[in-house]
Design a protein around this motif. Structure first.
Motif, PDB file in Angstrom:
ATOM      1  N   GLY A  92      43.512  84.873  18.788  1.00 38.37           N
ATOM      2  CA  GLY A  92      42.639  85.874  18.192  1.00 38.37           C
ATOM      3  C   GLY A  92      41.308  85.249  17.836  1.00 38.37           C
ATOM      4  N   GLY A  93      40.585  85.888  16.928  1.00 35.16           N
ATOM      5  CA  GLY A  93      39.281  85.379  16.531  1.00 35.16           C
ATOM      6  C   GLY A  93      39.346  84.012  15.880  1.00 35.16           C
ATOM      7  N   HIS A  94      40.510  83.688  15.332  1.00 35.88           N
ATOM      8  CA  HIS A  94      40.690  82.395  14.673  1.00 35.88           C
ATOM      9  C   HIS A  94      40.978  81.285  15.684  1.00 35.88           C
ATOM     10  CE1 HIS A  94      44.634  84.351  15.155  1.00 35.88           C
ATOM     11  NE2 HIS A  94      45.067  83.139  15.426  1.00 35.88           N
ATOM     12  N   GLY A  95      41.122  81.643  16.944  1.00 39.11           N
ATOM     13  CA  GLY A  95      41.534  80.676  17.953  1.00 39.11           C
ATOM     14  C   GLY A  95      43.025  80.789  18.178  1.00 39.11           C
ATOM     15  N   TYR A  96      43.662  79.680  18.416  1.00 33.00           N
ATOM     16  CA  TYR A  96      45.104  79.653  18.654  1.00 33.00           C
ATOM     17  C   TYR A  96      45.816  79.090  17.439  1.00 33.00           C
ATOM     18  CZ  TYR A  96      43.737  80.389  23.500  1.00 33.00           C
ATOM     19  OH  TYR A  96      43.200  80.912  24.644  1.00 33.00           O
ATOM     20  N   ALA A  97      46.943  79.696  17.100  1.00 36.97           N
ATOM     21  CA  ALA A  97      47.721  79.243  15.950  1.00 36.97           C
ATOM     22  C   ALA A  97      49.192  79.232  16.325  1.00 36.97           C
ATOM     23  CB  ALA A  97      47.495  80.163  14.751  1.00 36.97           C
TER      24      ALA A  97
END
Length: 244
Positions: A92-97
């Motif tokens: 998502g907007g946060h990158g990958y988690a």
């Protein structure tokens, strides 16, 4: 070719095609065993290394690419999609988690690294020298606490490399940046050593002091930074496996 030979080939062709179809490997192991099912997710080429990067804190595509420099961007995108479909990561907007399932693989990844450090022959492992991975790993594990409370710039030179011989670590306010081009700051410590020596130090096979004594390591500039280098440099998280 005679007519009899042609007729024989035409007769055998369907049989050969059938055998070829039957011999074609099916995806996965096709076993209910949890080991087999887990291996189908974890053992795909590059997946363990991408997991290693995520477990070490990388969240964005470019950071993951820097941690796994030999994977193509296309294949990295493909693997990330597969890992998301397998429920190991979210994006998502946060990158990958990592999801809880992905985070739960931490022990497996670390155990694999410890096993490799302890049991894979040192000389064999040192044939796989990679300055990009080495410097990226050093950047994220460097300990800035023993360093002066000011910006510190350490330039590393690997003289045997034909290109990209120099790398810079810039430490400021507890944050560490890795530069592949001259950042334009005054260099506090200049380190010149073969890539194999720096990798050996990082992996815990030897020490800064031992490489200096052997004439393979030179650090010039700030004497305090040079004297404390083994402390602030730290080691690979897998190096302590050699103590066991």
């Amino acid at each position: 070719m005679g007519m009899q030979a042609i007729e024989r080939l035409q007769h055998e062709k369907p049989l050969l095609e059938g055998r070829s179809h039957e011999a074609r490997p099916e995806p996965g192991y096709g076993q209910f065993c949890p080991v087999a099912m887990a291996a189908e997710v974890f053992c795909t080429r590059w997946t363990p290394l991408i997991l290693r990067e995520l477990l070490c804190g990388s969240r964005h595509f470019n950071d993951l690419k820097r941690g796994v420099p030999r994977i193509s961007p296309t294949l990295l995108s493909k693997r990330l999609k597969e890992m998301e479909q397998a429920g190991l990561i979210t994006s998502g907007g946060h990158g990958y988690a990592l999801t809880p399932a992905g985070e739960d693989l931490r022990g497996l990844v670390m155990s694999l690294g410890f096993w490799g450090t302890r049991w894979v022959d040192t000389q064999k492992s040192l044939k796989n020298l990679d300055p990009s991975l080495l410097m990226w790993d050093m950047r994220r594990h460097l300990n800035p606490k023993p360093m002066p409370a000011r910006r510190c710039v350490i330039q590393f030179n690997y003289p045997e490399l034909s290109n990209r011989r120099d790398w810079w670590l810039v430490v400021e306010n507890g944050h560490v940046d890795l530069c592949q081009t001259d950042p334009g700051f005054e260099v506090d410590l200049y380190v010149e050593t073969p890539l194999k020596s720096m990798t050996s130090i990082w992996m815990g096979f030897t020490t800064v002091a031992a490489e200096i004594a052997a004439g393979r390591f030179d650090a010039s500039g700030d004497r305090d930074l040079a004297r404390m280098m083994q402390t602030w440099l730290g080691l690979s998280p897998f190096a302590r496996a050699r103590e066991g």
